[in-house]
Design a protein around this motif. Structure first.
Motif, short mmCIF file in Angstrom:
data_model
loop_
_atom_site.label_atom_id
_atom_site.label_comp_id
_atom_site.label_asym_id
_atom_site.label_seq_id
_atom_site.Cartn_x
_atom_site.Cartn_y
_atom_site.Cartn_z
N ALA A 44 86.46 19.25 -37.44
CA ALA A 44 86.65 20.52 -36.73
C ALA A 44 86.67 20.31 -35.23
CB ALA A 44 85.51 21.48 -37.10
N GLY A 45 86.51 19.04 -34.85
CA GLY A 45 86.48 18.74 -33.41
C GLY A 45 87.88 18.71 -32.82
N LEU A 46 87.94 18.25 -31.58
CA LEU A 46 89.24 18.21 -30.91
C LEU A 46 90.02 16.97 -31.31
CD1 LEU A 46 88.14 19.41 -27.38
CD2 LEU A 46 89.31 20.71 -29.13
N GLU A 47 89.32 15.94 -31.80
CA GLU A 47 90.01 14.73 -32.24
C GLU A 47 90.20 14.81 -33.76
OE1 GLU A 47 89.72 11.18 -30.68
OE2 GLU A 47 89.83 12.07 -28.69
N LEU B 26 93.48 22.57 -50.21
CA LEU B 26 94.35 22.45 -49.02
C LEU B 26 94.15 23.60 -48.03
CD1 LEU B 26 96.67 20.85 -47.69
CD2 LEU B 26 98.26 22.32 -48.91
N TYR B 27 94.52 24.79 -48.46
CA TYR B 27 94.57 25.89 -47.48
C TYR B 27 93.20 26.23 -46.90
CZ TYR B 27 99.02 26.34 -49.87
OH TYR B 27 100.22 26.08 -50.42
N LYS B 28 92.24 26.37 -47.83
CA LYS B 28 90.92 26.80 -47.35
C LYS B 28 90.32 25.81 -46.35
CE LYS B 28 88.41 30.11 -50.09
NZ LYS B 28 87.64 30.27 -51.33
N PRO B 29 90.21 24.53 -46.73
CA PRO B 29 89.59 23.61 -45.75
C PRO B 29 90.39 23.48 -44.47
CG PRO B 29 90.25 22.47 -47.78
CD PRO B 29 90.44 23.90 -48.03
N ILE B 30 91.71 23.47 -44.61
CA ILE B 30 92.52 23.31 -43.40
C ILE B 30 92.34 24.51 -42.48
CG2 ILE B 30 94.91 23.34 -42.55
CD1 ILE B 30 94.35 20.64 -43.48
N LEU B 31 92.43 25.68 -43.05
CA LEU B 31 92.29 26.88 -42.22
C LEU B 31 90.89 26.97 -41.62
CD1 LEU B 31 94.27 29.53 -44.27
CD2 LEU B 31 94.90 28.50 -42.10
N LYS B 32 89.93 26.55 -42.44
CA LYS B 32 88.55 26.58 -41.96
C LYS B 32 88.40 25.65 -40.75
CE LYS B 32 83.93 25.79 -43.58
NZ LYS B 32 83.34 24.71 -44.36
N ASP B 35 90.11 27.16 -37.82
CA ASP B 35 89.31 28.27 -37.25
C ASP B 35 88.14 27.75 -36.45
OD1 ASP B 35 90.98 30.04 -38.31
OD2 ASP B 35 89.69 30.73 -39.95
N GLU B 36 87.49 26.74 -37.07
CA GLU B 36 86.32 26.19 -36.38
C GLU B 36 86.72 25.59 -35.04
OE1 GLU B 36 84.30 23.48 -38.90
OE2 GLU B 36 83.54 25.07 -40.19
N ARG B 37 87.84 24.89 -35.08
CA ARG B 37 88.28 24.26 -33.84
C ARG B 37 88.64 25.31 -32.78
NH1 ARG B 37 91.40 20.54 -35.69
NH2 ARG B 37 93.37 21.63 -35.54
N GLU B 38 89.36 26.34 -33.27
CA GLU B 38 89.73 27.40 -32.32
C GLU B 38 88.49 28.07 -31.74
OE1 GLU B 38 92.40 29.93 -34.39
OE2 GLU B 38 94.15 28.72 -33.90
N GLU B 39 87.52 28.24 -32.65
CA GLU B 39 86.26 28.85 -32.20
C GLU B 39 85.60 27.98 -31.14
OE1 GLU B 39 83.63 31.54 -31.61
OE2 GLU B 39 85.23 31.84 -33.07
#
Lengths: 234, 267
Positions: A44-47, B26-32, B35-39
């Motif tokens: 979830a990081g930037l990398e 696929l979809y759930k983890p990727i979107l999660k 989202d986390e990254r955007e957050e």
């Protein structure tokens, strides 16, 4: 003309495993395995890893396309429409494997997918705006349009199925015909063309499904808003 | 038949299973993850914005502080300059006063010294005058002059006031009739007898006079009895004159002192 439905690999009473189902299972296995392998170590990081980046591009691309069609809550429709696209595209891409017969070249598969869309449109419409709200869409713009609406609903499902089947089957067929009458180089070009055609078909199928669903959902939403407005006015 | 309904059913099932599987893997983890990254990115951006705001605020604060400090410094400098000016004025005033005082003291000292000098000069002159007089008179002194003086003494004795006579008589009484007559030269016997008579005439009891010569005397005759002394001599005369002059001078000095103090007080 090779119909993969007729190539029975294994049969036990009612159950029979033909090539279409077997190939579909193979595709499903690969897709799920690849997804699992990549998404089990998501960052979830930037990398982020390259594979994660690829998957993100695919998923986000599909989501954006759905949004562009005009569905506001794209995330709800993403699994259905995305899987349609990925399955058809992957089935088409695998044509580069020798002796491979895409399951989409079977009318049964395309009919199955078209039926899924046929059922998904009212299902999403009802989920979005309730049963009454959805059924009212058949009376749009007037009551007299009801038969035409029903005919359009059925005909577009059939068109969807036939279109995909025709394109996929024709690609395979043309390749096999050319292979028998032309030198080696020409089928290669046709193969490349076939790959492109399969991608385009996957895109068209998914987009059309999205448009149908969007139409159903939006009609329902509009009715709901009108009802709300009337209630507020009343 | 192109459509095999069994296969259609199986494919619908397959498709639905695939939808579920891809949704799960696929979809759930990727979107999660997205989202986390955007957050995270939004949080970072917000944090950055907050820090920027804070930095701006701090900068503003520092600028204000700097300004305040500058103003304060200026005011303090002005104050200090004012104080220095005042101090300087004060010091100058003080120095002037001190100089004034010093000058006054100096003037006074000079005046006093002048007066002292004047007095000393006066004293010296007086002393010199008396010394000269003494020398002249002692040079002139002789037997005949002594006789004159003895006669003058006799005259003085006879012409003495009642008070003086009484005092002399008392003194003679205390000395049990013994009186000493001193003179610079030996007095003639006739004159000695005359003096004896005159003294006897003063006192009722018998008096015996003893005549002595004292070379330290310039000239003149002197009678001492008990603690009392009556004489007529140049020495005595000069001493009396000196005493009188001293008294006169001291009186004059006193007067002068009074006038100067009065004038100092007025100025």
């Amino acid at each position: 003309m090779i119909n993969p439905d007729e190539q029975i690999l294994w049969e036990y009473g009612f159950f029979k495993l033909n090539l279409t189902i077997a190939t579909t299972w193979g595709l499903m296995l690969v897709l799920v395995l690849v997804s699992w392998l990549i998404t089990r170590r998501l960052s979830a990081g930037l990398e982020i890893s390259r594979w994660q980046s690829v998957l993100e591009i695919v998923v986000l691309g599909i989501r954006d396309q759905i949004k562009e069609v005009g569905i506001p809550n794209a995330r709800v429709y993403l699994p259905f429409l995305g899987t349609l696209f990925i399955l058809i595209a992957f089935a088409g891409l695998c044509e580069i494997i020798p002796e491979y017969v895409p399951p989409t070249s079977s009318l049964s598969t395309t009919a199955a997918l078209a039926l899924c869309v046929f059922l998904a449109v009212p299902a999403y419409g009802i989920a979005e705006s309730g049963l009454g709200g959805y059924l009212k869409t058949y009376l749009q713009p007037t009551f007299f349009m009801l038969p035409f609406n029903i005919i359009s609903e059925i005909s577009r499902t059939i068109a969807l199925a036939i279109r995909l089947f025709g394109n996929m089957a024709s690609g395979v067929m043309i390749a096999s015909i050319l292979l028998s009458i032309a030198p080696f180089l020409f089928p290669v070009i046709m193969e490349v063309l076939g790959l492109l055609a399969s991608m385009v078909q996957a895109y068209i199928f998914a987009i059309l499904a999205a448009v149908f669903i969007a139409a159903g959902v939006r009609e329902g939403e509009k009715n709901k808003k009108d009802n709300d407005k009337k209630q507020n006015d009343g | 038949m192109l459509i095999d309904w069994y296969t259609v059913g199986a494919q619908i099932l397959n498709f639905l299973v695939l939808v579920w599987l891809l949704k799960r893997f696929l979809y759930k983890p990727i979107l999660k993850a997205i989202d986390e990254r955007e957050e995270k990115v939004r949080a970072r951006l917000e944090e950055a914005e907050a820090r920027k705001d804070e930095a701006r605020k701090e900068k503003e604060e520092f600028r204000q502080k700097n300004k305040d400090f500058e103003e304060k410094r200026e005011s303090m400098m002005n104050e200090a300059a004012e104080e220095a000016r005042n101090k300087r004025r004060e010091l100058l005033e003080k120095a002037r006063e001190e100089a004034e005082e010093l000058r006054g003291r100096l003037e006074k000292a000079i005046r006093e010294e002048k007066e002292n000098l004047q007095q000393e000069v006066g004293d010296n002159i007086r002393r010199e005058v008396f010394a000269i007089t003494r020398r002249v008179l002692s040079g002139l002194a002789s037997q005949s002059m002594e006789e004159h003086m003895a006669r003058a003494f006799l005259r003085r004795l006879r012409e003495a006031g009642e008070e003086e006579k009484k005092e002399l008589a008392e003194a003679l009484g205390q000395a049990e009739g013994k009186a000493v007559i001193r003179s610079a030269f030996e007095l003639p016997s006739a004159l000695q007898e005359e003096i004896q008579e005159a003294v006897c005439g003063l006192a009722s009891t018998g008096i015996r006079c003893r005549f002595e010569t004292a070379s330290e005397k310039i000239s003149g005759v002197e009678l001492t009895a008990g603690g009392y002394k009556i004489a007529w001599s140049v020495d005595e005369y000069l001493r009396r004159l000196e005493t009188k002059l001293d008294e006169l001078l001291s009186e004059k000095e006193k007067e002068e002192l009074q006038t100067t103090t009065a004038s100092d007080g007025s100025s």
